[in-house]
Design a protein around this motif. Structure first.
Motif, PDB file in Angstrom:
ATOM      1  N   ASP A   8     -10.371 -23.288 -31.561  1.00 52.19           N
ATOM      2  CA  ASP A   8     -10.623 -23.510 -30.140  1.00 52.19           C
ATOM      3  C   ASP A   8      -9.358 -24.157 -29.565  1.00 52.19           C
ATOM      4  OD1 ASP A   8     -11.812 -23.834 -27.639  1.00 52.19           O
ATOM      5  OD2 ASP A   8     -13.659 -24.690 -28.444  1.00 52.19           O
ATOM      6  N   LYS A   9      -9.360 -24.397 -28.269  1.00 56.39           N
ATOM      7  CA  LYS A   9      -8.243 -25.088 -27.622  1.00 56.39           C
ATOM      8  C   LYS A   9      -8.136 -26.526 -28.125  1.00 56.39           C
ATOM      9  CE  LYS A   9     -11.257 -26.483 -23.847  1.00 56.39           C
ATOM     10  NZ  LYS A   9     -12.465 -25.927 -24.512  1.00 56.39           N
ATOM     11  N   PHE A  10      -6.969 -27.121 -27.969  1.00 55.22           N
ATOM     12  CA  PHE A  10      -6.781 -28.564 -28.107  1.00 55.22           C
ATOM     13  C   PHE A  10      -6.740 -29.082 -26.670  1.00 55.22           C
ATOM     14  CE2 PHE A  10      -4.979 -29.600 -32.551  1.00 55.22           C
ATOM     15  CZ  PHE A  10      -5.820 -28.681 -33.150  1.00 55.22           C
ATOM     16  N   LYS A  11      -7.869 -29.559 -26.192  1.00 54.87           N
ATOM     17  CA  LYS A  11      -8.019 -29.868 -24.766  1.00 54.87           C
ATOM     18  C   LYS A  11      -6.950 -30.841 -24.285  1.00 54.87           C
ATOM     19  CE  LYS A  11     -11.585 -30.882 -21.355  1.00 54.87           C
ATOM     20  NZ  LYS A  11     -13.024 -31.199 -21.143  1.00 54.87           N
ATOM     21  N   GLY A  12      -6.363 -30.493 -23.147  1.00 51.37           N
ATOM     22  CA  GLY A  12      -5.322 -31.325 -22.580  1.00 51.37           C
ATOM     23  C   GLY A  12      -3.968 -31.118 -23.220  1.00 51.37           C
ATOM     24  N   SER A  13      -3.894 -30.170 -24.150  1.00 48.69           N
ATOM     25  CA  SER A  13      -2.644 -29.974 -24.879  1.00 48.69           C
ATOM     26  C   SER A  13      -2.272 -28.501 -25.003  1.00 48.69           C
ATOM     27  CB  SER A  13      -2.750 -30.614 -26.266  1.00 48.69           C
ATOM     28  OG  SER A  13      -1.524 -30.569 -26.932  1.00 48.69           O
ATOM     29  N   LEU A  14      -3.071 -27.730 -25.749  1.00 48.51           N
ATOM     30  CA  LEU A  14      -2.753 -26.330 -26.000  1.00 48.51           C
ATOM     31  C   LEU A  14      -3.993 -25.457 -25.866  1.00 48.51           C
ATOM     32  CD1 LEU A  14      -0.511 -26.557 -29.211  1.00 48.51           C
ATOM     33  CD2 LEU A  14       0.282 -26.107 -26.888  1.00 48.51           C
ATOM     34  N   SER A  15      -3.799 -24.234 -25.389  1.00 46.62           N
ATOM     35  CA  SER A  15      -4.882 -23.249 -25.372  1.00 46.62           C
ATOM     36  C   SER A  15      -5.137 -22.760 -26.790  1.00 46.62           C
ATOM     37  CB  SER A  15      -4.508 -22.063 -24.483  1.00 46.62           C
ATOM     38  OG  SER A  15      -3.438 -21.331 -25.068  1.00 46.62           O
ATOM     39  N   ALA A  16      -6.287 -22.146 -27.000  1.00 43.94           N
ATOM     40  CA  ALA A  16      -6.611 -21.615 -28.331  1.00 43.94           C
ATOM     41  C   ALA A  16      -5.591 -20.585 -28.809  1.00 43.94           C
ATOM     42  CB  ALA A  16      -8.020 -21.031 -28.329  1.00 43.94           C
ATOM     43  N   PRO A  17      -5.141 -19.639 -27.943  1.00 46.49           N
ATOM     44  CA  PRO A  17      -4.107 -18.701 -28.413  1.00 46.49           C
ATOM     45  C   PRO A  17      -2.827 -19.411 -28.850  1.00 46.49           C
ATOM     46  CG  PRO A  17      -5.139 -17.857 -26.423  1.00 46.49           C
ATOM     47  CD  PRO A  17      -5.637 -19.253 -26.602  1.00 46.49           C
ATOM     48  N   ASP A  18      -2.443 -20.486 -28.146  1.00 46.66           N
ATOM     49  CA  ASP A  18      -1.237 -21.222 -28.519  1.00 46.66           C
ATOM     50  C   ASP A  18      -1.422 -21.960 -29.841  1.00 46.66           C
ATOM     51  OD1 ASP A  18       0.301 -20.392 -26.390  1.00 46.66           O
ATOM     52  OD2 ASP A  18      -0.239 -22.089 -25.121  1.00 46.66           O
ATOM     53  N   VAL A  19      -2.613 -22.548 -30.031  1.00 44.88           N
ATOM     54  CA  VAL A  19      -2.909 -23.221 -31.299  1.00 44.88           C
ATOM     55  C   VAL A  19      -2.765 -22.221 -32.448  1.00 44.88           C
ATOM     56  CG1 VAL A  19      -4.694 -24.362 -32.694  1.00 44.88           C
ATOM     57  CG2 VAL A  19      -4.407 -24.974 -30.282  1.00 44.88           C
ATOM     58  N   ALA A  20      -3.382 -21.052 -32.290  1.00 46.53           N
ATOM     59  CA  ALA A  20      -3.337 -20.029 -33.333  1.00 46.53           C
ATOM     60  C   ALA A  20      -1.905 -19.564 -33.596  1.00 46.53           C
ATOM     61  CB  ALA A  20      -4.220 -18.845 -32.948  1.00 46.53           C
ATOM     62  N   LYS A  21      -1.121 -19.415 -32.522  1.00 47.66           N
ATOM     63  CA  LYS A  21       0.271 -18.950 -32.664  1.00 47.66           C
ATOM     64  C   LYS A  21       1.100 -19.953 -33.462  1.00 47.66           C
ATOM     65  CE  LYS A  21       3.142 -19.528 -29.315  1.00 47.66           C
ATOM     66  NZ  LYS A  21       3.837 -19.470 -28.009  1.00 47.66           N
ATOM     67  N   HIS A  22       0.995 -21.231 -33.131  1.00 41.84           N
ATOM     68  CA  HIS A  22       1.780 -22.254 -33.825  1.00 41.84           C
ATOM     69  C   HIS A  22       1.351 -22.374 -35.286  1.00 41.84           C
ATOM     70  CE1 HIS A  22       4.206 -23.739 -30.539  1.00 41.84           C
ATOM     71  NE2 HIS A  22       3.137 -23.836 -29.764  1.00 41.84           N
ATOM     72  N   LEU A  23       0.060 -22.305 -35.548  1.00 43.48           N
ATOM     73  CA  LEU A  23      -0.402 -22.365 -36.934  1.00 43.48           C
ATOM     74  C   LEU A  23       0.119 -21.171 -37.732  1.00 43.48           C
ATOM     75  CD1 LEU A  23      -4.100 -23.592 -36.544  1.00 43.48           C
ATOM     76  CD2 LEU A  23      -2.283 -24.766 -37.796  1.00 43.48           C
ATOM     77  N   ALA A  24       0.067 -19.990 -37.132  1.00 46.06           N
ATOM     78  CA  ALA A  24       0.543 -18.787 -37.825  1.00 46.06           C
ATOM     79  C   ALA A  24       2.029 -18.873 -38.132  1.00 46.06           C
ATOM     80  CB  ALA A  24       0.244 -17.550 -36.979  1.00 46.06           C
ATOM     81  N   THR A  25       2.804 -19.397 -37.195  1.00 50.22           N
ATOM     82  CA  THR A  25       4.244 -19.548 -37.416  1.00 50.22           C
ATOM     83  C   THR A  25       4.522 -20.465 -38.603  1.00 50.22           C
ATOM     84  OG1 THR A  25       4.751 -19.196 -35.074  1.00 50.22           O
ATOM     85  CG2 THR A  25       6.408 -20.354 -36.381  1.00 50.22           C
ATOM     86  N   GLY A  26       3.833 -21.604 -38.625  1.00 47.77           N
ATOM     87  CA  GLY A  26       4.028 -22.533 -39.731  1.00 47.77           C
ATOM     88  C   GLY A  26       3.529 -21.982 -41.049  1.00 47.77           C
ATOM     89  N   LEU A  27       2.395 -21.300 -40.999  1.00 49.86           N
ATOM     90  CA  LEU A  27       1.802 -20.734 -42.212  1.00 49.86           C
ATOM     91  C   LEU A  27       2.744 -19.731 -42.867  1.00 49.86           C
ATOM     92  CD1 LEU A  27      -1.013 -20.929 -43.649  1.00 49.86           C
ATOM     93  CD2 LEU A  27      -1.644 -18.866 -42.385  1.00 49.86           C
ATOM     94  N   GLN A  28       3.313 -18.852 -42.058  1.00 44.80           N
ATOM     95  CA  GLN A  28       4.211 -17.834 -42.588  1.00 44.80           C
ATOM     96  C   GLN A  28       5.515 -18.446 -43.104  1.00 44.80           C
ATOM     97  OE1 GLN A  28       4.019 -15.494 -39.033  1.00 44.80           O
ATOM     98  NE2 GLN A  28       2.597 -14.005 -39.911  1.00 44.80           N
ATOM     99  N   ALA A  29       5.975 -19.512 -42.445  1.00 47.25           N
ATOM    100  CA  ALA A  29       7.183 -20.187 -42.910  1.00 47.25           C
ATOM    101  C   ALA A  29       6.943 -20.862 -44.254  1.00 47.25           C
ATOM    102  CB  ALA A  29       7.640 -21.218 -41.881  1.00 47.25           C
ATOM    103  N   GLY A  30       5.755 -21.428 -44.435  1.00 47.05           N
ATOM    104  CA  GLY A  30       5.453 -22.143 -45.663  1.00 47.05           C
ATOM    105  C   GLY A  30       5.125 -21.236 -46.830  1.00 47.05           C
TER     106      GLY A  30
END
Length: 391
Positions: A8-30
């Motif tokens: 879901d979104k991080f209210k007041g910070s990031l939308s759900a699509p943005d949360v998913a995008k950042h997690l995916a970027t880190g996941l693939q890097a790791g």
């Protein structure tokens, strides 16, 4: 390695699509090569529901409607074939009040824009409409929705009444002669977890009015006005309108739940169930090795049917382990285990300053994603990734 990222979104910070995008970027890097990250942003029926729909193949549509204080606003909704998803906060939300909620806006804010969004969806041929409610500015018993669909409220002198909950005290008659007849042939789903009735001590004005700026005097005025509205609507359309005022969920979104049940004949369903259905999460979990879900604050409210719990239940039904990410967690280890989470990673594990977590959520989520990716690489013996040897 296939990972489904369904936050879901991080209210007041990031939308759900943005949360998913950042997690995916880190996941693939790791993890390195050989990992597939399927991003499925989700929501619980309130704010973020449109993003979840867009991420699942719906098309974003934008139209100009009447805002909560009568000003024109541009509002998005989502369409797929003959199905539409409407997030009422986009048209009638607290966030659209330029100076925030006050006693005056509590009495005058209207849901007419939500009715106009419904009409826009009908114009596109939609015959199933999901109403995601939450974050509303109005306490107008949903009367504005009827106005947006063509109903006219008249006082004893035959003058048309303005929008807002306080004006309902002066309704003498309701003219449905120009009401949109397409409503009768349309299926409506009320996506809401609120089970309050419309009126009384646990009704919309009493429970939700204060957070919209209502004083104790305003609450009494709005409750009496809504009660009068119910009487006039029942006299016009039948006694089912009175029974609907006592239905679970009638108090949702300042009473939009009431009109959804009384006039649109909507089926009320838990928001997370509705969203997981149209995102087809259950089907898309097939063959996954891991699910990552989460929201800004993982707390007692999360356990009452919020997004992480809905995703966790779906993952468990499919035998897929699930972990959660969040800004912070106030739950005990036992509560998290009972909720089905294998592990939980919070931004506050990396940065103790909550304000920095909010401001820098994206980079911090990438760090968490990287740590998860490295852990997965180590557990699976991913020979393409040597990074875990340095962790």
């Amino acid at each position: 390695m296939r990972v489904v990222i369904a936050p879901d979104k991080f209210k007041g910070s990031l939308s759900a699509p943005d949360v998913a995008k950042h997690l995916a970027t880190g996941l693939q890097a790791g993890f390195g090569k050989g990992i597939e990250a399927t991003r499925i942003p989700v929501a619980d029926g309130g704010e973020g529901t449109i993003d979840a729909a867009i991420g699942s193949g719906f098309t974003r549509r934008t139209t100009t409607v009447t805002g909560p204080l009568g000003e024109p606003v541009k509002a998005d909704f989502a369409v797929r074939d003959q199905e539409a998803v409407i997030e009422m906060a986009a048209a009638s939300g607290l966030a659209l009040l330029p100076d925030g909620p006050t006693s005056e806006t509590a009495k005058t804010a209207t849901s007419i824009g939500t009715g106009e969004l419904i009409r826009a969806a009908l114009d596109l041929g939609c015959r199933k409409i999901i109403l995601g409610v939450g974050g509303s500015a109005n306490t107008d018993a949903g009367a504005g929705v009827l106005q947006g669909l063509g109903a006219v409220f008249l006082d004893k002198d035959g003058n048309e009444l303005p929008g807002g909950g306080a004006a309902l005290a002066d309704i003498e008659t309701i003219d449905f002669s120009n009401f949109d007849v397409r409503v009768e042939a349309t299926e409506f789903v009320l996506a809401s977890d609120v089970d309050n009735p419309l009126l009384g001590a646990s009704g919309a004005p009493a429970i939700f009015g204060p957070q919209k700026g209502a004083t104790p005097e305003d609450v009494a005025e709005l409750d009496a006005a809504a009660s009068h509205f119910v009487d006039v609507l029942a006299a016009t359309t039948g006694q089912h309108a009175k029974f609907a005022a006592k239905a679970e969920g009638a108090g949702a979104a300042g009473g939009v739940g009431y009109i959804a049940i009384a006039a649109l004949k909507a089926e009320r369903r838990p928001g997370i169930d509705v969203v997981l259905e149209f995102t087809e999460l259950e089907h898309r979990l097939k063959g996954a090795d891991l699910v990552i879900t989460g929201e800004g604050s993982l707390d007692e409210q999360s356990l009452l049917g919020k997004t992480p719990m809905g995703v966790s239940r779906a993952a468990q039904r499919n035998g897929v382990p699930v972990i959660a990410v969040c800004g912070r967690s106030t739950l005990s280890r036992e509560q998290l285990t009972d909720a089905g989470f294998h592990t939980v990673h919070a931004l506050t594990d990396l940065e103790k300053d909550v304000q920095k977590c909010i401001a820098e959520a994206g980079p911090l989520l990438e760090q968490l994603g990287r740590h998860i990716g490295v852990y997965l690489a180590e557990r699976t013996g991913n020979l393409d990734n040597k990074e875990y040897l340095n962790v």
